[in-house]
Design a protein around this motif. Structure first.
Motif, PDB file in Angstrom:
ATOM      1  N   SER A   9      57.039  54.262 -18.637  1.00  0.00           N
ATOM      2  CA  SER A   9      56.652  53.257 -18.243  1.00  0.00           C
ATOM      3  C   SER A   9      58.260  52.398 -17.799  1.00  0.00           C
ATOM      4  CB  SER A   9      56.053  52.338 -19.316  1.00  0.00           C
ATOM      5  OG  SER A   9      56.909  51.968 -20.280  1.00  0.00           O
ATOM      6  N   PRO A  10      58.150  51.230 -17.137  1.00  0.00           N
ATOM      7  CA  PRO A  10      59.371  50.560 -16.636  1.00  0.00           C
ATOM      8  C   PRO A  10      60.256  50.068 -18.038  1.00  0.00           C
ATOM      9  CG  PRO A  10      57.724  49.800 -15.194  1.00  0.00           C
ATOM     10  CD  PRO A  10      57.193  50.799 -16.434  1.00  0.00           C
ATOM     11  N   LEU A  11      59.317  49.668 -18.976  1.00  0.00           N
ATOM     12  CA  LEU A  11      60.091  49.346 -20.197  1.00  0.00           C
ATOM     13  C   LEU A  11      60.739  50.239 -21.116  1.00  0.00           C
ATOM     14  CD1 LEU A  11      60.505  47.118 -22.391  1.00  0.00           C
ATOM     15  CD2 LEU A  11      58.234  47.359 -23.462  1.00  0.00           C
ATOM     16  N   THR A  12      60.030  51.821 -20.971  1.00  0.00           N
ATOM     17  CA  THR A  12      60.584  52.734 -21.772  1.00  0.00           C
ATOM     18  C   THR A  12      61.727  53.094 -20.956  1.00  0.00           C
ATOM     19  OG1 THR A  12      58.424  53.726 -22.400  1.00  0.00           O
ATOM     20  CG2 THR A  12      60.240  55.041 -22.448  1.00  0.00           C
ATOM     21  N   ARG A  13      61.809  53.241 -19.589  1.00  0.00           N
ATOM     22  CA  ARG A  13      63.111  53.416 -18.862  1.00  0.00           C
ATOM     23  C   ARG A  13      64.030  52.346 -18.883  1.00  0.00           C
ATOM     24  NH1 ARG A  13      59.302  53.520 -14.555  1.00  0.00           N
ATOM     25  NH2 ARG A  13      60.574  52.355 -13.540  1.00  0.00           N
ATOM     26  N   TRP A  14      63.733  51.170 -19.121  1.00  0.00           N
ATOM     27  CA  TRP A  14      64.577  50.152 -19.464  1.00  0.00           C
ATOM     28  C   TRP A  14      65.509  50.510 -20.770  1.00  0.00           C
ATOM     29  CZ3 TRP A  14      65.471  46.778 -23.255  1.00  0.00           C
ATOM     30  CH2 TRP A  14      66.317  45.683 -23.234  1.00  0.00           C
ATOM     31  N   ALA A  50      74.808  43.456 -24.047  1.00  0.00           N
ATOM     32  CA  ALA A  50      74.931  44.523 -23.280  1.00  0.00           C
ATOM     33  C   ALA A  50      73.722  45.475 -23.019  1.00  0.00           C
ATOM     34  CB  ALA A  50      76.019  45.617 -23.975  1.00  0.00           C
ATOM     35  N   LEU A  51      72.776  45.253 -24.183  1.00  0.00           N
ATOM     36  CA  LEU A  51      71.522  45.988 -24.155  1.00  0.00           C
ATOM     37  C   LEU A  51      70.739  45.277 -22.952  1.00  0.00           C
ATOM     38  CD1 LEU A  51      70.393  46.119 -27.868  1.00  0.00           C
ATOM     39  CD2 LEU A  51      70.865  48.141 -26.236  1.00  0.00           C
ATOM     40  N   PHE A  52      70.595  44.327 -22.773  1.00  0.00           N
ATOM     41  CA  PHE A  52      69.827  43.397 -21.768  1.00  0.00           C
ATOM     42  C   PHE A  52      70.667  43.691 -20.348  1.00  0.00           C
ATOM     43  CE2 PHE A  52      69.970  39.865 -18.833  1.00  0.00           C
ATOM     44  CZ  PHE A  52      68.521  39.623 -18.290  1.00  0.00           C
ATOM     45  N   ILE A  53      71.965  43.429 -20.462  1.00  0.00           N
ATOM     46  CA  ILE A  53      72.588  43.461 -19.145  1.00  0.00           C
ATOM     47  C   ILE A  53      72.528  45.151 -18.514  1.00  0.00           C
ATOM     48  CG2 ILE A  53      75.101  43.686 -18.210  1.00  0.00           C
ATOM     49  CD1 ILE A  53      75.464  41.320 -20.450  1.00  0.00           C
ATOM     50  N   TYR A  54      73.092  46.355 -19.299  1.00  0.00           N
ATOM     51  CA  TYR A  54      72.797  47.471 -18.781  1.00  0.00           C
ATOM     52  C   TYR A  54      71.337  48.073 -18.599  1.00  0.00           C
ATOM     53  CZ  TYR A  54      77.508  48.048 -20.055  1.00  0.00           C
ATOM     54  OH  TYR A  54      78.926  48.218 -19.876  1.00  0.00           O
ATOM     55  N   GLY A  55      70.270  47.491 -19.394  1.00  0.00           N
ATOM     56  CA  GLY A  55      68.982  47.969 -19.184  1.00  0.00           C
ATOM     57  C   GLY A  55      68.525  47.198 -17.877  1.00  0.00           C
ATOM     58  N   THR A  56      68.575  46.145 -17.750  1.00  0.00           N
ATOM     59  CA  THR A  56      68.118  45.421 -16.460  1.00  0.00           C
ATOM     60  C   THR A  56      69.076  45.804 -15.400  1.00  0.00           C
ATOM     61  OG1 THR A  56      67.556  43.481 -17.876  1.00  0.00           O
ATOM     62  CG2 THR A  56      67.517  43.143 -15.404  1.00  0.00           C
ATOM     63  N   SER A  57      70.231  45.969 -15.244  1.00  0.00           N
ATOM     64  CA  SER A  57      70.935  46.142 -14.170  1.00  0.00           C
ATOM     65  C   SER A  57      70.501  47.816 -13.658  1.00  0.00           C
ATOM     66  CB  SER A  57      72.325  46.261 -14.423  1.00  0.00           C
ATOM     67  OG  SER A  57      73.265  46.615 -13.332  1.00  0.00           O
ATOM     68  N   GLU A  62      68.248  51.717 -10.353  1.00  0.00           N
ATOM     69  CA  GLU A  62      66.976  52.700 -10.083  1.00  0.00           C
ATOM     70  C   GLU A  62      66.279  52.566  -8.929  1.00  0.00           C
ATOM     71  OE1 GLU A  62      64.003  53.942 -13.186  1.00  0.00           O
ATOM     72  OE2 GLU A  62      63.009  52.691 -12.100  1.00  0.00           O
ATOM     73  N   ARG A  63      65.681  51.445  -8.852  1.00  0.00           N
ATOM     74  CA  ARG A  63      65.138  51.088  -7.395  1.00  0.00           C
ATOM     75  C   ARG A  63      65.949  51.013  -6.295  1.00  0.00           C
ATOM     76  NH1 ARG A  63      60.341  51.261  -6.497  1.00  0.00           N
ATOM     77  NH2 ARG A  63      60.121  50.617  -8.332  1.00  0.00           N
ATOM     78  N   MET A  64      67.217  50.883  -6.260  1.00  0.00           N
ATOM     79  CA  MET A  64      68.193  51.044  -5.369  1.00  0.00           C
ATOM     80  C   MET A  64      68.206  52.439  -4.863  1.00  0.00           C
ATOM     81  SD  MET A  64      71.227  48.421  -6.255  1.00  0.00           S
ATOM     82  CE  MET A  64      72.415  49.015  -4.587  1.00  0.00           C
ATOM     83  N   TYR A  65      68.312  53.469  -5.893  1.00  0.00           N
ATOM     84  CA  TYR A  65      68.536  54.888  -5.781  1.00  0.00           C
ATOM     85  C   TYR A  65      66.955  55.427  -4.865  1.00  0.00           C
ATOM     86  CZ  TYR A  65      67.413  59.701  -7.011  1.00  0.00           C
ATOM     87  OH  TYR A  65      67.122  61.118  -6.820  1.00  0.00           O
ATOM     88  N   LEU A  66      65.967  54.814  -5.621  1.00  0.00           N
ATOM     89  CA  LEU A  66      64.647  55.173  -4.832  1.00  0.00           C
ATOM     90  C   LEU A  66      64.639  54.985  -3.490  1.00  0.00           C
ATOM     91  CD1 LEU A  66      62.491  54.685  -7.902  1.00  0.00           C
ATOM     92  CD2 LEU A  66      63.066  56.784  -6.862  1.00  0.00           C
ATOM     93  N   LEU A  67      65.363  53.617  -2.883  1.00  0.00           N
ATOM     94  CA  LEU A  67      65.124  53.098  -1.572  1.00  0.00           C
ATOM     95  C   LEU A  67      66.247  54.002  -0.535  1.00  0.00           C
ATOM     96  CD1 LEU A  67      64.792  49.310  -2.286  1.00  0.00           C
ATOM     97  CD2 LEU A  67      63.056  50.962  -1.198  1.00  0.00           C
ATOM     98  N   LEU A  68      67.471  54.210  -1.332  1.00  0.00           N
ATOM     99  CA  LEU A  68      68.393  54.679  -0.573  1.00  0.00           C
ATOM    100  C   LEU A  68      68.545  56.201  -0.527  1.00  0.00           C
ATOM    101  CD1 LEU A  68      71.267  52.286  -1.893  1.00  0.00           C
ATOM    102  CD2 LEU A  68      69.864  52.199   0.405  1.00  0.00           C
TER     103      LEU A  68
END
Length: 160
Positions: A9-14, A50-57, A62-68
């Protein structure tokens, strides 16, 4: 085996991305202190933010990777990732500073912007984004969870 294996899930990946970023920051700051000050304690530092910053970024990366992927070469993707990292670091730092909660200050670096980002870290962010794509994002997206089969009876409770 039970049903089809499902992607995380997105939460697990986050969570995976957040823990990875947290760990990398602790190791980077410990290494930096060792190189710059010969601190043999090898104690790294970070912030709970840092948890929020790194997880969200990393979810955005990940989305950029999938698009590019398949549309532009790896080095171009890493340049895009690095630009995103700078934008995200500046934005989150600016917001946290409003609440006197920003854990970093790059004012002592020569090429900084408001003490929130510094060009001296560009190579680190570039290489970090390369490793993030190749080692973390790629492998995290390949992880799967088993179907809806219940866990073994030894693991059904809180330690029974």
């Amino acid at each position: 085996m039970g049903g089809r294996a499902k992607p995380l899930s997105p939460l697990t990946r986050w969570y995976i991305y957040a823990i990875h970023g947290y760990f990398c920051e602790v190791m980077f700051t410990a290494t930096w202190a060792f190189v710059a000050e010969r601190d043999w304690k090898f104690q790294g530092v970070t912030s709970v933010w840092a948890l929020f910053i790194y997880g969200t970024s990393s979810l955005v990366l990940e989305r950029m990777y999938l698009l590019l992927r398949g549309r532009c070469p790896l080095l171009s993707r890493c340049l895009c990732y690095t630009l995103w990292i700078y934008l995200w670091e500046f934005a989150t730092g600016y917001l946290l500073r409003r609440f006197d909660a920003c854990p970093w200050d790059y004012s002592h670096f020569r090429y900084h912007l408001m003490g929130l980002v510094t060009l001296e870290y560009a190579l680190f962010w570039f290489l970090g984004s390369l490793l993030l794509e190749k080692l973390i994002i790629g492998n995290t997206l390949r992880l799967r969870l088993e179907g809806n089969e219940p866990p073994p009876s030894c693991c059904n409770g809180w330690g029974n």
